[in-house]
Design a protein around this motif. Sequence first.
Motif, PDB file in Angstrom:
ATOM      1  N   SER B 374     -37.672  21.979  11.742  1.00 41.94           N
ATOM      2  CA  SER B 374     -37.650  20.688  11.036  1.00 41.94           C
ATOM      3  C   SER B 374     -36.219  20.155  10.945  1.00 41.94           C
ATOM      4  O   SER B 374     -35.674  20.013   9.860  1.00 41.94           O
ATOM      5  CB  SER B 374     -38.219  20.824   9.629  1.00 41.94           C
ATOM      6  N   SER B 378     -34.109  19.127   7.502  1.00 46.71           N
ATOM      7  CA  SER B 378     -33.119  20.135   7.105  1.00 46.71           C
ATOM      8  C   SER B 378     -31.733  19.513   6.996  1.00 46.71           C
ATOM      9  O   SER B 378     -30.969  19.833   6.080  1.00 46.71           O
ATOM     10  CB  SER B 378     -33.057  21.267   8.117  1.00 46.71           C
ATOM     11  N   LYS B 382     -29.519  19.618   3.747  1.00 44.27           N
ATOM     12  CA  LYS B 382     -28.245  20.329   3.828  1.00 44.27           C
ATOM     13  C   LYS B 382     -27.062  19.389   3.601  1.00 44.27           C
ATOM     14  O   LYS B 382     -26.133  19.710   2.871  1.00 44.27           O
ATOM     15  CB  LYS B 382     -28.136  20.989   5.208  1.00 44.27           C
ATOM     16  N   GLN B 410     -36.953  18.879  -0.391  1.00 43.29           N
ATOM     17  CA  GLN B 410     -36.635  20.300  -0.457  1.00 43.29           C
ATOM     18  C   GLN B 410     -37.885  21.178  -0.657  1.00 43.29           C
ATOM     19  O   GLN B 410     -38.119  22.094   0.143  1.00 43.29           O
ATOM     20  CB  GLN B 410     -35.583  20.516  -1.548  1.00 43.29           C
ATOM     21  N   LEU B 413     -40.153  21.117   2.489  1.00 41.35           N
ATOM     22  CA  LEU B 413     -39.573  21.903   3.577  1.00 41.35           C
ATOM     23  C   LEU B 413     -39.795  23.391   3.308  1.00 41.35           C
ATOM     24  O   LEU B 413     -40.216  24.143   4.183  1.00 41.35           O
ATOM     25  CB  LEU B 413     -38.071  21.591   3.619  1.00 41.35           C
ATOM     26  N   VAL B 417     -41.953  26.059   5.634  1.00 40.90           N
ATOM     27  CA  VAL B 417     -41.346  27.269   6.196  1.00 40.90           C
ATOM     28  C   VAL B 417     -42.121  28.497   5.713  1.00 40.90           C
ATOM     29  O   VAL B 417     -42.438  29.400   6.493  1.00 40.90           O
ATOM     30  CB  VAL B 417     -39.852  27.347   5.814  1.00 40.90           C
ATOM     31  N   ASP B 498     -33.692  18.414  19.172  1.00 38.06           N
ATOM     32  CA  ASP B 498     -33.625  19.543  18.241  1.00 38.06           C
ATOM     33  C   ASP B 498     -33.907  20.861  18.937  1.00 38.06           C
ATOM     34  O   ASP B 498     -34.177  21.850  18.285  1.00 38.06           O
ATOM     35  CB  ASP B 498     -34.589  19.341  17.081  1.00 38.06           C
ATOM     36  N   GLU B 521     -27.153  29.608  13.414  1.00 40.15           N
ATOM     37  CA  GLU B 521     -27.377  29.421  11.968  1.00 40.15           C
ATOM     38  C   GLU B 521     -26.060  29.498  11.217  1.00 40.15           C
ATOM     39  O   GLU B 521     -25.824  28.752  10.266  1.00 40.15           O
ATOM     40  CB  GLU B 521     -28.372  30.454  11.448  1.00 40.15           C
ATOM     41  N   LEU B 526     -28.190  25.511   9.454  1.00 39.47           N
ATOM     42  CA  LEU B 526     -29.572  25.034   9.549  1.00 39.47           C
ATOM     43  C   LEU B 526     -30.435  26.145  10.134  1.00 39.47           C
ATOM     44  O   LEU B 526     -29.976  26.916  10.975  1.00 39.47           O
ATOM     45  CB  LEU B 526     -29.641  23.805  10.463  1.00 39.47           C
ATOM     46  N   PRO B 527     -31.722  26.213   9.695  1.00 37.01           N
ATOM     47  CA  PRO B 527     -32.589  27.263  10.232  1.00 37.01           C
ATOM     48  C   PRO B 527     -32.974  26.995  11.690  1.00 37.01           C
ATOM     49  O   PRO B 527     -33.293  25.847  12.043  1.00 37.01           O
ATOM     50  CB  PRO B 527     -33.820  27.213   9.324  1.00 37.01           C
TER      51      PRO B 527
END
Lengths: 95, 759
Positions: B374, B378, B382, B410, B413, B417, B498, B521, B526-527
């Motif tokens: 995402s 994100s 962030k 938040q 998301l 996850v 992405d 990361e 970011l994941p």
Amino acid sequence: MGRTLPSITQTFYIEQEAFARFRRALRRGDQLALDDLFNAARQHLAPAAYAANALPMEIFILAMLLEEHKEVLRLRQQLETLRGAKHDPADGLDP
Amino acid sequence: MTLLTGWILDLYETPGQGVSLWLLAEDGRRLCLQQDFPCVFYAWGPPHRLRALWRWLQQQPDPPRLERVQRRDLFQPEPLDVMAIETAEPARLPELFRLAEQNFPDLTWYDADIQLSLRHAARHGTFPLACCRVEVEENRLRRIEVLDSRWDLDTDPPPLRILSLRPDCDPAHQAPSCLLVEVGRCQQELAIQHPLALLNNLRYLLQKHDPDLLLTAWGDTWLLPWLLEQAETWGRSLPFNRDERRGIGWRRERSYFSYGQIVYQGQQVLFYGRWHIDQKNAMLWSDSGLEGTLESARVTGLPVQMTARCSPGTGISAMQMIEALRSGVLVPWHKQQSEAPKNALDLLHADQGGLVYQPKIGLHRLVGAVDFVSMYPSVMVKANISPEVPPPDGLTPASEAPGLVPRTLQPLLAKRVALKQRRAALPAWDPRRRTDQVRSAALKWLLVVCFGYLGYKNARFGRIEAHEAVTSGGREACLRAKEAAEDLGFEVLHIYVDGLWVQQAGFSSPADFQPLLQEIERRTGLPVGLDGVYRWVAFLPSRLDARVPVANRYFGVFQNGEIKVRGIEARRRDTPPWVAGAQMAVLTHLAQAEDARDLPALIPGALELARQALLSLRRGEVPAADLLTTQRLSREVKAYAAPSPAARAALQLLALGRELRPGQRVRFLWMRGWPGVHAWDQPTPPNLAALDLPRYETLLLRAMESVLQPLGVQSEGLRIWLREGQRVSQPALPQLAHLALPEGEKLALTPVCLQRQHA
């Protein structure tokens, strides 16, 4: 969608189109070489977009040079290999 | 005073009664409770105009309660002194606001057009299907306490009763002969030719089963309007509504422009106290189904019937409005904010999208696909990107206190996850794997459009600078990922917004890519995840120029055998199913290759599959429905200067009195001669002898070229070979199987056999 400026791909086509008269007057062989140059620049559209230069053609010409230089390096390396093979025949032989 | 526990089914305003809340009680009763629920909207403007409004409101019948308060408008630096106008009756608010706005058009209005369910959600923490405990006194709800949260991963599923009702065929294509009713495991057919019996039976079924959800196909556009019309003709009533005080809710059809496309939405038929969902008129039904729809309703707080039909954009706006109401931020009625002036250089830097590279054309072995999870949401969380927060510097937020948009995103998301992680850990037989998948897909859409809504001028909390900051953060993250990959010795084959496709000699298992994921990361914060490792993947060139790559046209096979295709014919909606099926059959055949080096051995089989498809077309064995092309109308049929094939098909329907709206899809067959098409939804069956076979052959050839070209099969050879229809001769087969395709060599296909050629 929702963009004010033309995208980098559109910009690229606009710049290429600007050379249409130049291309038309070239000999056939030269035309194809010119097309190759533009295709070389096209490989680098993402970096060109990221650069966001006010004069995009500068970037495109640099991209053409970049691909030309890669070609020179490749040929130089090939030449070195061939030269090495000539000086020391054992190196270049396939087993 | 009675204490009850149950789930919220429906919530709406009832004149003179406040709010009607339908509760599915634990004991199975469906109760309609009334609740007092005063609602507030705000006005802001010059003091003398507000005073005039005050006097005007005082003279209204049943005057609202007025108060001067301070509230925050996100687009203003300081809190505003606004007038709060509170109506005791929620049903009165829209009319009062309409009159006030008519008389005082110069004032700025806030919180004026907010869905009742969102106000309720902000005040009581409710949401559709929330489990709650209520105190009831003579049918009036005195207190409500919500027992679960919309962010819970698992909730007790309420015992919903579902009755599904659909005609036996597409009513747009041919007249249905009966209706199919399904309750639990019981099925029943109701013949249409006896309307009176049908009405009586349906009435009985509705009363007997009293469903919470009426799940239909074409219910909005054909079935319910037709049933209601019959009911009127025959003087019967159909108890579709649970709330007998209300009539059926109708919404008109509309066409609108979204993401560069015209979208059509059919009319809507809505119930009170019960839900009606039309699978054919529901957005994203095919992706997320009932589970996904209920998940969306839970997190967005919008009524279930609305969630099923609205776009994810409406859902994400709803979530932002709940967050705004909760934190005392004003929700603008019509946003006044326009784009701030920029100089040309700023515009040049800001007005960019995601980073899209030109992939390295051709077939690649053992490629890792690394994806940001995402990415844009994100980045928003962030980098704290919100209209009221100054733009970040790359990925570094300008302020620590999270803005409205990150606050909304938040938990969403985090829930997605968590669902994805849980699904990955579940064993294959666990039924939650499928439900987690569809729920996560529903949440994905909300997250995706949140980014788009930041840049949408009519979105209440949209701001173009914030939108631009997101793509800028995305580009920064991609470049950091590219640098990380190159520092670790990988070659970057492609970057697409992405995702990155990377390769390194000797790297083949997912574990080999772990250090890279960790490094990305670390550098971006970011994941990221590994989509998988491709056994092989082919990036395709443009159709017009084989030297020019296309960003999003590729196919490949992951190590687990899963095929991934993007941008090729099988993914396109306008491709006839026969062509898409043949292309996927060839890909499935090629997917047997454990290694790209085994691919040449599979080429004869692939060609045979293609040839079989062609043969069955020529023999007339392909069902006409599999040859349908589906295209969308981009404008009114009469507005076409040179009618496209879709428009010509629509004109055939128009001649029969069936008008199609922009955004609607037309299905047609390609025919020889003029007009070259046959609209599928005509009552007259097509003359199959006049099918435009050469066109279908060309479509198939193109699809075959897309998948075989990267293997070195030249399109001209393929064309001649397939058209001539010659089999690969037996003596040639062993030779084919041994082609190993050394670098710089291609397979040349001629009518008699395959020949090796130097490229």
